[in-house]
Design an enzyme around this catalytic site. Sequence first.
Site, PDB file in Angstrom:
ATOM      1  N   CYS A 164      13.072  10.771   7.684  1.00 42.88           N
ATOM      2  CA  CYS A 164      13.073  10.509   9.119  1.00 42.88           C
ATOM      3  C   CYS A 164      14.442  10.640   9.764  1.00 42.88           C
ATOM      4  CB  CYS A 164      12.494   9.118   9.393  1.00 42.88           C
ATOM      5  SG  CYS A 164      13.312   7.825   8.431  1.00 42.88           S
ATOM      6  N   GLU A 180       9.408  15.779  15.770  1.00 39.06           N
ATOM      7  CA  GLU A 180       9.836  15.605  14.392  1.00 39.06           C
ATOM      8  C   GLU A 180       9.192  16.674  13.516  1.00 39.06           C
ATOM      9  OE1 GLU A 180      10.506  11.925  11.307  1.00 39.06           O
ATOM     10  OE2 GLU A 180       8.667  11.924  12.486  1.00 39.06           O
ATOM     11  N   SER A 201       4.958   7.428  10.759  1.00 39.71           N
ATOM     12  CA  SER A 201       5.043   8.129  12.034  1.00 39.71           C
ATOM     13  C   SER A 201       5.019   7.153  13.206  1.00 39.71           C
ATOM     14  CB  SER A 201       3.879   9.114  12.172  1.00 39.71           C
ATOM     15  OG  SER A 201       2.664   8.422  12.386  1.00 39.71           O
ATOM     16  N   GLU A 224       9.679   1.079  11.020  1.00 44.56           N
ATOM     17  CA  GLU A 224      10.682   2.140  10.915  1.00 44.56           C
ATOM     18  C   GLU A 224       9.925   3.443  11.061  1.00 44.56           C
ATOM     19  OE1 GLU A 224      12.486   5.136   9.751  1.00 44.56           O
ATOM     20  OE2 GLU A 224      12.619   4.292   7.735  1.00 44.56           O
ATOM     21  N   LEU A 225      10.101   4.089  12.232  1.00 40.03           N
ATOM     22  CA  LEU A 225       9.203   5.171  12.644  1.00 40.03           C
ATOM     23  C   LEU A 225       9.920   6.521  12.673  1.00 40.03           C
ATOM     24  CD1 LEU A 225       7.341   3.149  15.417  1.00 40.03           C
ATOM     25  CD2 LEU A 225       6.807   3.332  12.972  1.00 40.03           C
ATOM     26  N   LYS A 228       0.850  -1.187   0.000  1.00 42.24           N
ATOM     27  CA  LYS A 228       0.000   0.000   0.000  1.00 42.24           C
ATOM     28  C   LYS A 228       0.892   1.246   0.000  1.00 42.24           C
ATOM     29  CE  LYS A 228      -3.245   2.738   2.722  1.00 42.24           C
ATOM     30  NZ  LYS A 228      -2.336   3.909   2.625  1.00 42.24           N
ATOM     31  N   ALA A 243       1.558   5.464  -0.128  1.00 43.04           N
ATOM     32  CA  ALA A 243       0.887   6.630   0.436  1.00 43.04           C
ATOM     33  C   ALA A 243      -0.039   7.250  -0.606  1.00 43.04           C
ATOM     34  CB  ALA A 243       1.917   7.661   0.890  1.00 43.04           C
TER      35      ALA A 243
END
Length: 484
Positions: free
Chosen positions: A287, A388, A232, A253-254, A178, A180
Amino acid sequence: MTATATATHDLWIGGEWVPAASGRAIAVHDPATGALLAHVAEGDERDADRAVRAAADAYRGWRRTPVARRAELQQAVAALMRRDAEEIGRTLTLELGRPLGAAVAEVRRSADLLDYFAQEGLRLRGEMPLLGEPDERVLVVQEPLGVVVAIAPFNYPITLLLMKVGAALVTGNTVVAKPAQDTPLSTLHLARLFGEAGYPAGVLNVITGSGPELGEALVGHPVPAKVAFTGSTAAGIRIRRLAAETNKRVTLELGGQCPAIVCADADLDVAVPALVRHAYANSGQFCYRVNRMYVARERYDELVDRFAEGARGLRAGHGLEPGVDLGPLVGERIMATSAEHVADARARGARIACGGERLTGEPFDGGCFFAPTLIADATPAMKIMREETFGPVVGVAPFGDCEEAVALANDSRYGLAAYVFSRNLRTAWRIAEELEAGSVWVNDIHRSLHSVPFGGVKQSGLGREKSRHGLDEYLEHKTMYLGL
């Protein structure tokens, strides 16, 4: 597949382009101008179920496909990506805004990543412990997990998706991907290339949609064995909770709020260009960018002046224009955070050394452009030093000694990456060892390498991507006891 305003792109399920069950579509816009690029199908939970079941059907044959054949197909896709790099890059620039050269470079680096995973897949091994038992042998093997849900963000939609897909497919899993909603077009082009390369139907499926409902339908579906997500921290926590209901594996992976420490003996001719480049690449929309800097007090004023000069020298504009360093932010929601962090810093007494506002006038009207910004004299309470930003805004503060610098850098719920600059490698290495981050760069900043693990600690993630360790995230150990 090119981005045109008249096009409506369907979902890629079971090796075919199929319309969404809802019959609805999502508009995709150029963030530099607001112009309509295309429409993509708006999938829902019915499409999620259809894609998962197509992947489950394909898994039975794909897991038995020789690894050499899986690697061959993966390398074929990499070759097709290089063939279409300019076309995919142009699509990526139009839907994301990133300058064309950097967009094309992402496509080519992602092709290299597929090749790396293909080669690493051929090196996977089982083991047979030497027990010394006369009538017993034990064999430990690794097997694929099953269906994998891969959810990628907008900022590096090709690379961050293929970190997951490349590792999952070569190890024998099938995937429902999926992208964005802001950047689906480049991913749909990829789906076409997987079909052209000869992948069996259903091994890779791509469904597009808006809002969290489609992602939650995939994560909550009882069939997938794993979810791999980049995004996020808040969304990652929701995904982990939902995945736990069916005991799915997760790789997350945030977010990041990455610090850079510039020591008194740092070579600013090296540090400043590296910091400017990494703070404002992709308009700050990634990030592990430099979000905050801590500078030895005796070098503080010099670094602020030189960094601000470098930031002011960057050229903003449409990513298809030659010589552009910064494109637009992907949308108003992302833009709002940059403005919020600047306003908060101003209210708390910070000094805006450069930038600090939205860019207006020609050629910026109609787009989401924010000036490269440096917030000087920042304090720990300011949002720029704690949250962030995901935009072209950086905070900087002085420190007295290395212990203070490390304490300030580690005073964060995030731990994705960090950076150190010092001519004294003993000092730099000791700081690097103390920093709470998944990756630390010393005296240079570049893209993370394919052959080493990437991921975060604390609330910046769970698990690792890239390298042979990234393959392990998609494999399960099985122990077989053989009685002779």
